[in-house]
Design a protein around this motif. Structure first.
Motif, PDB file in Angstrom:
ATOM      1  N   VAL A  99     -18.641  16.752  37.509  1.00  0.00           N
ATOM      2  CA  VAL A  99     -17.965  15.485  37.164  1.00  0.00           C
ATOM      3  C   VAL A  99     -17.256  15.711  35.841  1.00  0.00           C
ATOM      4  CG1 VAL A  99     -18.298  13.049  36.586  1.00  0.00           C
ATOM      5  CG2 VAL A  99     -19.776  14.117  38.283  1.00  0.00           C
ATOM      6  N   ASN A 100     -15.982  15.413  35.760  1.00  0.00           N
ATOM      7  CA  ASN A 100     -15.295  15.682  34.491  1.00  0.00           C
ATOM      8  C   ASN A 100     -15.385  14.469  33.557  1.00  0.00           C
ATOM      9  OD1 ASN A 100     -13.269  13.982  35.471  1.00  0.00           O
ATOM     10  ND2 ASN A 100     -11.638  15.219  34.606  1.00  0.00           N
ATOM     11  N   PRO A 101     -15.111  14.693  32.261  1.00  0.00           N
ATOM     12  CA  PRO A 101     -15.295  13.603  31.288  1.00  0.00           C
ATOM     13  C   PRO A 101     -14.423  12.377  31.601  1.00  0.00           C
ATOM     14  CG  PRO A 101     -15.014  15.702  30.148  1.00  0.00           C
ATOM     15  CD  PRO A 101     -14.747  15.953  31.592  1.00  0.00           C
ATOM     16  N   ALA A 102     -13.205  12.600  32.122  1.00  0.00           N
ATOM     17  CA  ALA A 102     -12.321  11.456  32.383  1.00  0.00           C
ATOM     18  C   ALA A 102     -12.917  10.550  33.462  1.00  0.00           C
ATOM     19  CB  ALA A 102     -10.945  11.949  32.807  1.00  0.00           C
ATOM     20  N   PHE A 103     -13.530  11.158  34.488  1.00  0.00           N
ATOM     21  CA  PHE A 103     -14.151  10.358  35.544  1.00  0.00           C
ATOM     22  C   PHE A 103     -15.289   9.520  34.952  1.00  0.00           C
ATOM     23  CE2 PHE A 103     -16.960   9.363  39.019  1.00  0.00           C
ATOM     24  CZ  PHE A 103     -16.114   9.109  40.082  1.00  0.00           C
ATOM     25  N   VAL A 128     -12.773  17.855  46.614  1.00  0.00           N
ATOM     26  CA  VAL A 128     -12.609  17.313  45.258  1.00  0.00           C
ATOM     27  C   VAL A 128     -12.112  15.884  45.391  1.00  0.00           C
ATOM     28  CG1 VAL A 128     -11.320  17.481  43.100  1.00  0.00           C
ATOM     29  CG2 VAL A 128     -12.121  19.551  44.212  1.00  0.00           C
ATOM     30  N   LEU A 129     -12.822  14.991  44.728  1.00  0.00           N
ATOM     31  CA  LEU A 129     -12.395  13.590  44.705  1.00  0.00           C
ATOM     32  C   LEU A 129     -11.642  13.379  43.395  1.00  0.00           C
ATOM     33  CD1 LEU A 129     -14.513  10.601  45.759  1.00  0.00           C
ATOM     34  CD2 LEU A 129     -13.257  10.446  43.663  1.00  0.00           C
ATOM     35  N   TYR A 130     -10.532  12.692  43.496  1.00  0.00           N
ATOM     36  CA  TYR A 130      -9.634  12.569  42.353  1.00  0.00           C
ATOM     37  C   TYR A 130      -9.356  11.098  42.087  1.00  0.00           C
ATOM     38  CZ  TYR A 130      -4.941  12.777  40.234  1.00  0.00           C
ATOM     39  OH  TYR A 130      -3.840  12.600  39.447  1.00  0.00           O
ATOM     40  N   LEU A 131      -9.553  10.689  40.834  1.00  0.00           N
ATOM     41  CA  LEU A 131      -9.271   9.299  40.453  1.00  0.00           C
ATOM     42  C   LEU A 131      -8.178   9.282  39.404  1.00  0.00           C
ATOM     43  CD1 LEU A 131     -12.409   7.083  39.845  1.00  0.00           C
ATOM     44  CD2 LEU A 131     -11.030   7.271  41.885  1.00  0.00           C
ATOM     45  N   GLY A 146     -18.007   5.288  34.044  1.00  0.00           N
ATOM     46  CA  GLY A 146     -19.322   5.216  33.413  1.00  0.00           C
ATOM     47  C   GLY A 146     -20.364   6.004  34.201  1.00  0.00           C
ATOM     48  N   LEU A 147     -19.929   6.728  35.240  1.00  0.00           N
ATOM     49  CA  LEU A 147     -20.878   7.511  36.057  1.00  0.00           C
ATOM     50  C   LEU A 147     -20.808   8.971  35.631  1.00  0.00           C
ATOM     51  CD1 LEU A 147     -19.891   5.999  39.537  1.00  0.00           C
ATOM     52  CD2 LEU A 147     -21.960   5.474  38.219  1.00  0.00           C
ATOM     53  N   ASP A 148     -21.922   9.526  35.166  1.00  0.00           N
ATOM     54  CA  ASP A 148     -21.908  10.920  34.742  1.00  0.00           C
ATOM     55  C   ASP A 148     -22.584  11.810  35.793  1.00  0.00           C
ATOM     56  OD1 ASP A 148     -24.522  10.365  34.473  1.00  0.00           O
ATOM     57  OD2 ASP A 148     -24.609  10.530  32.285  1.00  0.00           O
ATOM     58  N   LEU A 149     -22.667  13.112  35.480  1.00  0.00           N
ATOM     59  CA  LEU A 149     -23.241  14.050  36.445  1.00  0.00           C
ATOM     60  C   LEU A 149     -24.689  13.695  36.752  1.00  0.00           C
ATOM     61  CD1 LEU A 149     -22.673  16.547  38.150  1.00  0.00           C
ATOM     62  CD2 LEU A 149     -23.390  17.960  36.242  1.00  0.00           C
ATOM     63  N   GLY A 150     -25.390  13.168  35.739  1.00  0.00           N
ATOM     64  CA  GLY A 150     -26.784  12.770  35.954  1.00  0.00           C
ATOM     65  C   GLY A 150     -26.886  11.742  37.074  1.00  0.00           C
ATOM     66  N   ALA A 151     -25.924  10.817  37.104  1.00  0.00           N
ATOM     67  CA  ALA A 151     -25.968   9.747  38.111  1.00  0.00           C
ATOM     68  C   ALA A 151     -25.444  10.216  39.464  1.00  0.00           C
ATOM     69  CB  ALA A 151     -25.148   8.557  37.621  1.00  0.00           C
ATOM     70  N   LEU A 152     -24.562  11.237  39.437  1.00  0.00           N
ATOM     71  CA  LEU A 152     -23.882  11.614  40.681  1.00  0.00           C
ATOM     72  C   LEU A 152     -24.376  12.916  41.309  1.00  0.00           C
ATOM     73  CD1 LEU A 152     -20.186  10.722  39.743  1.00  0.00           C
ATOM     74  CD2 LEU A 152     -21.748   9.422  41.152  1.00  0.00           C
ATOM     75  N   ALA A 153     -25.070  13.754  40.539  1.00  0.00           N
ATOM     76  CA  ALA A 153     -25.473  15.072  41.056  1.00  0.00           C
ATOM     77  C   ALA A 153     -26.208  14.927  42.382  1.00  0.00           C
ATOM     78  CB  ALA A 153     -26.351  15.781  40.041  1.00  0.00           C
ATOM     79  N   GLY A 154     -25.801  15.709  43.359  1.00  0.00           N
ATOM     80  CA  GLY A 154     -26.473  15.714  44.662  1.00  0.00           C
ATOM     81  C   GLY A 154     -26.030  14.608  45.596  1.00  0.00           C
ATOM     82  N   LYS A 155     -25.160  13.705  45.124  1.00  0.00           N
ATOM     83  CA  LYS A 155     -24.712  12.585  45.979  1.00  0.00           C
ATOM     84  C   LYS A 155     -23.621  13.074  46.948  1.00  0.00           C
ATOM     85  CE  LYS A 155     -26.708   8.855  43.883  1.00  0.00           C
ATOM     86  NZ  LYS A 155     -27.830   9.540  43.249  1.00  0.00           N
ATOM     87  N   LEU A 181      -9.770  18.459  29.869  1.00  0.00           N
ATOM     88  CA  LEU A 181      -8.724  17.784  29.094  1.00  0.00           C
ATOM     89  C   LEU A 181      -7.949  16.754  29.914  1.00  0.00           C
ATOM     90  CD1 LEU A 181      -7.257  20.822  27.140  1.00  0.00           C
ATOM     91  CD2 LEU A 181      -8.839  19.109  26.318  1.00  0.00           C
ATOM     92  N   SER A 182      -8.103  16.816  31.225  1.00  0.00           N
ATOM     93  CA  SER A 182      -7.291  15.941  32.084  1.00  0.00           C
ATOM     94  C   SER A 182      -7.619  14.464  31.859  1.00  0.00           C
ATOM     95  CB  SER A 182      -7.532  16.301  33.551  1.00  0.00           C
ATOM     96  OG  SER A 182      -6.943  15.316  34.361  1.00  0.00           O
ATOM     97  N   PRO A 183      -6.600  13.623  31.817  1.00  0.00           N
ATOM     98  CA  PRO A 183      -6.873  12.182  31.725  1.00  0.00           C
ATOM     99  C   PRO A 183      -7.287  11.621  33.088  1.00  0.00           C
ATOM    100  CG  PRO A 183      -4.524  12.580  31.799  1.00  0.00           C
ATOM    101  CD  PRO A 183      -5.172  13.923  31.798  1.00  0.00           C
ATOM    102  N   ASP A 184      -7.145  12.424  34.145  1.00  0.00           N
ATOM    103  CA  ASP A 184      -7.533  11.990  35.485  1.00  0.00           C
ATOM    104  C   ASP A 184      -8.974  12.404  35.778  1.00  0.00           C
ATOM    105  OD1 ASP A 184      -4.963  11.039  35.852  1.00  0.00           O
ATOM    106  OD2 ASP A 184      -4.248  12.971  36.558  1.00  0.00           O
ATOM    107  N   GLY A 185      -9.624  11.625  36.624  1.00  0.00           N
ATOM    108  CA  GLY A 185     -11.028  11.889  36.919  1.00  0.00           C
ATOM    109  C   GLY A 185     -11.197  12.811  38.120  1.00  0.00           C
ATOM    110  N   PHE A 186     -12.132  13.749  38.017  1.00  0.00           N
ATOM    111  CA  PHE A 186     -12.419  14.673  39.122  1.00  0.00           C
ATOM    112  C   PHE A 186     -13.920  14.717  39.391  1.00  0.00           C
ATOM    113  CE2 PHE A 186      -8.472  16.337  37.387  1.00  0.00           C
ATOM    114  CZ  PHE A 186      -7.741  16.575  38.533  1.00  0.00           C
ATOM    115  N   VAL A 187     -14.254  14.722  40.679  1.00  0.00           N
ATOM    116  CA  VAL A 187     -15.635  14.973  41.096  1.00  0.00           C
ATOM    117  C   VAL A 187     -15.558  16.071  42.139  1.00  0.00           C
ATOM    118  CG1 VAL A 187     -17.642  14.038  42.290  1.00  0.00           C
ATOM    119  CG2 VAL A 187     -16.387  12.600  40.719  1.00  0.00           C
ATOM    120  N   ALA A 188     -16.303  17.158  41.922  1.00  0.00           N
ATOM    121  CA  ALA A 188     -16.275  18.258  42.894  1.00  0.00           C
ATOM    122  C   ALA A 188     -17.554  18.232  43.725  1.00  0.00           C
ATOM    123  CB  ALA A 188     -16.142  19.575  42.162  1.00  0.00           C
TER     124      ALA A 188
END
Lengths: 531, 184
Positions: free
Chosen positions: A189-193, A274-277, A198-207, A172-179
């Motif tokens: 990757v959360n929906p806000a990120f 955790v990266l936070y945007l 425009g980068l989803d888990l498919g694009a970021l997984a394993g990075k 629900l957070s309006p802020d972006g998170f990548v763990a």
């Protein structure tokens, strides 16, 4: 008849009793010779000579019938015997032939229990066990492992609840998170990120963090924010040091939408982090506008103030004849008046913004008298032109704050006068939107008009379409009109052509407008319609 | 101290004052543990800090809090999977107290890092006994009073207990006089 048993291993029957409280000894006819004290308590009537088969059965090894030879043949193997009573007690041990040549057999063992609770059902306590017997220790260990299992379940439940709560917060957070997981690779990757970048888990997984920064950099156009994935090692090290020194930094994303985001990183155990945007586009824009406003306001206030200062200095330091003195004082008076006007408009604007319409007295009013009152109060010094008013016979009521509406209309009329210095008609009429839901009060002039660029900036504070400075004004009038109209649920619209004049329309919503009797207003048929 | 002790303390505070009070106590004590693992070992300092913070937050003197905790501890552990330990120790309070060192000896073998106190019973007559308590930890004598009161409830026996000798330098044992007044 049974015989008196010989001591076993030099132990008297009493010592044997204490060392093995669950033992029994039988003769060659399988008659009891002696039993441990706990067993004696359980079978008080089973004395010497009682057949073994009336007190015990052998559960393992399987035996159809108790037989001396079979019992003696169990040798080193485990024997499980069970008491024959209402609440059978199982004893685990072994049967040994006594070295007396009498054919006696000795069973040495202890209760076979798997839970501490069984002790109570068997009426056994700690005192019933020999100190060397480890069955109690086994039960304690078992009990402790059960407690540990229970704790593990509790921890798992707590973790699951917390994880679900965090998941909801991230979703629900309006802020972006990548763990990043313990190996430093993206696993969430959360929906806000995703929405921001425009980068989803498919694009970021394993990075890795550097790779994610590279992808973020690619969304920015400036070289400073570009990917560092291909940097040489020294530069990468440098960047890493920079990141550590400034855990928060701004990124200007150009894609998928232009945004200003603040990036921070929180490190956990190992390589987990955790990266936070945070999208700070609006705050940044507001900050920029505030600075711009302050700079412009200071500049605009300084111009008349400098004039007042300069002329009063002249008056103080130089002698003037009466006519000149009067002329200078008139200028000082005019500039002071402009200052007061500008400050009043600034205060009005600030007050309206701060109260956000809370001090507006919105009421249903007839439009015609509102327009007529405004025109009657309008005084443009040195201008004899009259406003041409063409209003239909029937006009609907409107929901307005009457004083604020008059202020907005006065500002438009004042602009119409100022920006048509060569004369030309100024007109007021009323138009209706095609769907009949809004009514527009239109002020038209045939003055200098505005270019498309000037039109685009007309509502900016302190913006003046006349750059010459010959026309008086603060550049705040249209901002005020805009604020007032929006807080009354309407808006202001401008149309202009250079050299052809300007049309300004105050649009008022008719939704929810009721006559005094409570009937909704119908669209007036003889108004001009606008799409 | 084993996690079970801290867990019981948490349970006692939560059951009487609510979860918020426990969170406040943990914050004040600077103890950042969500769930204490019963058989995991925690520094004694954690328990002392929690008791101190609980005393501050709840406004009870530490001695009163420890006595209440001792009583709660017996009832809590007997109802949360450890009741069998009590039943193993005997069917009467006096037997249980007399067996307590044997019980602790067994438990101590399984958990070598568990620093268990020692209790010895000196029987005065059928209704009176002296309980000698020895521990490596300081300041927990009030808890013994609560523990014995709790055991009285568990074994359904009425009793009074009074500390008749305190620990002092060179005298590591505290003594309590327990008067057994019959069944509850």
């Amino acid at each position: 008849m049974t015989h008196t048993p010989e001591p076993v291993a030099g132990l008297s029957p009493r010592q044997l009793d204490r060392a093995f409280p669950f033992h029994w000894r039988v003769d060659a006819d399988l008659r009891l010779l002696q039993m441990g004290e706990v067993l004696r308590r359980r079978f008080p009537h089973a004395g010497s000579g009682t057949p073994l088969s009336s007190v015990f059965r052998v559960a393992r090894p399987r035996m159809e019938k108790l037989d001396h030879a079979a019992l003696g043949a169990t040798g080193e193997g485990i024997v499980l015997v069970e008491t024959l009573c209402a609440s059978p007690l199982r004893l685990r041990g072994q049967i040994l032939p006594c070295d007396t040549g009498s054919g006696d057999l000795l069973f040495i063992g202890s209760p076979w229990l798997t839970r501490l609770a069984e002790l109570e059902s068997q009426s056994l306590t700690l005192q019933d066990f020999a100190a060397h017997d480890s069955i109690m220790d086994f039960l304690f260990v078992h009990q402790a492992s059960q407690a540990a299992l229970e704790d593990t379940r509790l921890l798992a439940r707590t973790l699951k609840e917390r994880s679900q709560r965090l998941d909801t917060i991230f979703q629900l957070s309006p802020d972006g998170f990548v763990a990043f997981d313990e190996f430093g690779k993206v696993d969430y990757v959360n929906p806000a990120f995703q929405h921001m970048t425009g980068l989803d888990l498919g694009a970021l997984a394993g990075k890795t963090e550097a790779q994610v920064d590279g992808l973020l950099g690619a969304l920015c156009d400036t070289p400073a924010a570009a990917s560092n994935a291909n940097d040489d090692t020294a530069r990468r090290r440098e960047r890493r040091a920079e990141r550590r020194a400034a855990p928060r930094r701004m990124l200007q994303l150009m894609r998928p939408r232009r945004r200003t985001v603040q990036r921070s990183l929180r490190r956990g155990e190992g390589k987990a982090k955790v990266l936070y945007l945070r999208d700070v586009t609006r705050e940044t824009e507001v900050d920029r506008m505030k600075s711009e406003f302050l700079t412009t306001a200071a500049h605009e206030l300084r111009t008349p103030m400098a004039s007042v200062y300069g002329f009063t200095e002249l008056l103080l330091n130089r002698p003037f004849d009466d006519a000149t003195r009067k002329d200078v004082l008139r200028t000082v008076h005019r500039q002071a008046g402009a200052l007061i006007h500008m400050l009043n408009e600034l205060l009005d604007l600030a007050r309206i913004e701060a109260r956000a319409g809370k001090d507006f007295h919105i009421e249903t009013r007839a439009l015609r008298p509102l327009i007529q009152e405004t025109l009657a109060a309008l005084l443009i010094p040195g201008d004899e032109r009259k406003v041409r008013v063409s209003l239909p016979d029937i006009l609907p009521d409107v929901n307005v704050d009457a004083a604020k509406f008059r202020q907005a209309l006065t500002n438009l009329l004042s602009n119409a006068y100022k920006y048509s210095p060569q004369g030309g008609d100024i007109e007021i009429d009323v138009i209706s939107r095609q769907d009949g839901r809004a009514l527009g009060v239109r002020v038209s002039d045939r003055g200098i008009g505005m270019t498309a660029e000037q039109l685009g900036r007309a509502f900016e504070r302190f913006y003046r379409a006349d750059a010459s400075g010959n026309l008086p004004g603060t550049g705040l009038g249209l901002s005020l009109v805009k604020e007032i109209m929006e807080l009354m649920g309407g808006h202001v619209e401008l149309h202009s052509q250079p050299g052809a004049g300007t049309q300004a329309i105050l649009w008022l919503s008719l939704r929810g407008v009721r006559r005094k009797g409570g009937t909704p207003v119908e669209t007036t048929p003889n108004l001009m319609e606008q799409p | 101290m084993y996690g079970l002790v801290n867990k019981a303390l948490a349970q006692m505070v939560v059951s009487i004052h609510g979860a918020h009070a426990w969170e406040t106590i943990k914050t004040r004590a600077d103890v950042d543990v969500d769930v204490f693992v019963s058989m995991d070992s925690y520094p004694d300092e954690v328990t002392y800090k929690l008791v101190g913070a609980a005393s501050d937050v709840l406004g009870d003197p530490p001695e009163a809090l420890l006595e209440a905790f001792g009583e709660y501890w017996t009832l809590y552990t007997s109802q949360s999977g450890y009741g069998d330990y009590f039943r193993v120790g005997g069917t009467r309070l006096a037997d249980f107290l007399a067996n307590l060192d044997h019980l602790h000896a067994r438990v101590g073998l399984i958990y070598p890092s568990m620093c268990l106190p020692s209790f010895t019973v000196e029987k005065l007559d059928d209704d009176n006994l002296l309980l000698h308590y020895r521990s490596e930890r300081d300041g927990l004598a009030p808890m013994v009073v609560g523990l014995v009161k709790g055991l009285g409830k568990l074994f359904k026996e009425r009793l009074t207990i009074e500390q008749v000798a305190s620990r002092s330098p060179g005298k590591p044992t505290a003594t309590f006089h327990v008067h057994l007044e019959g069944p509850l």
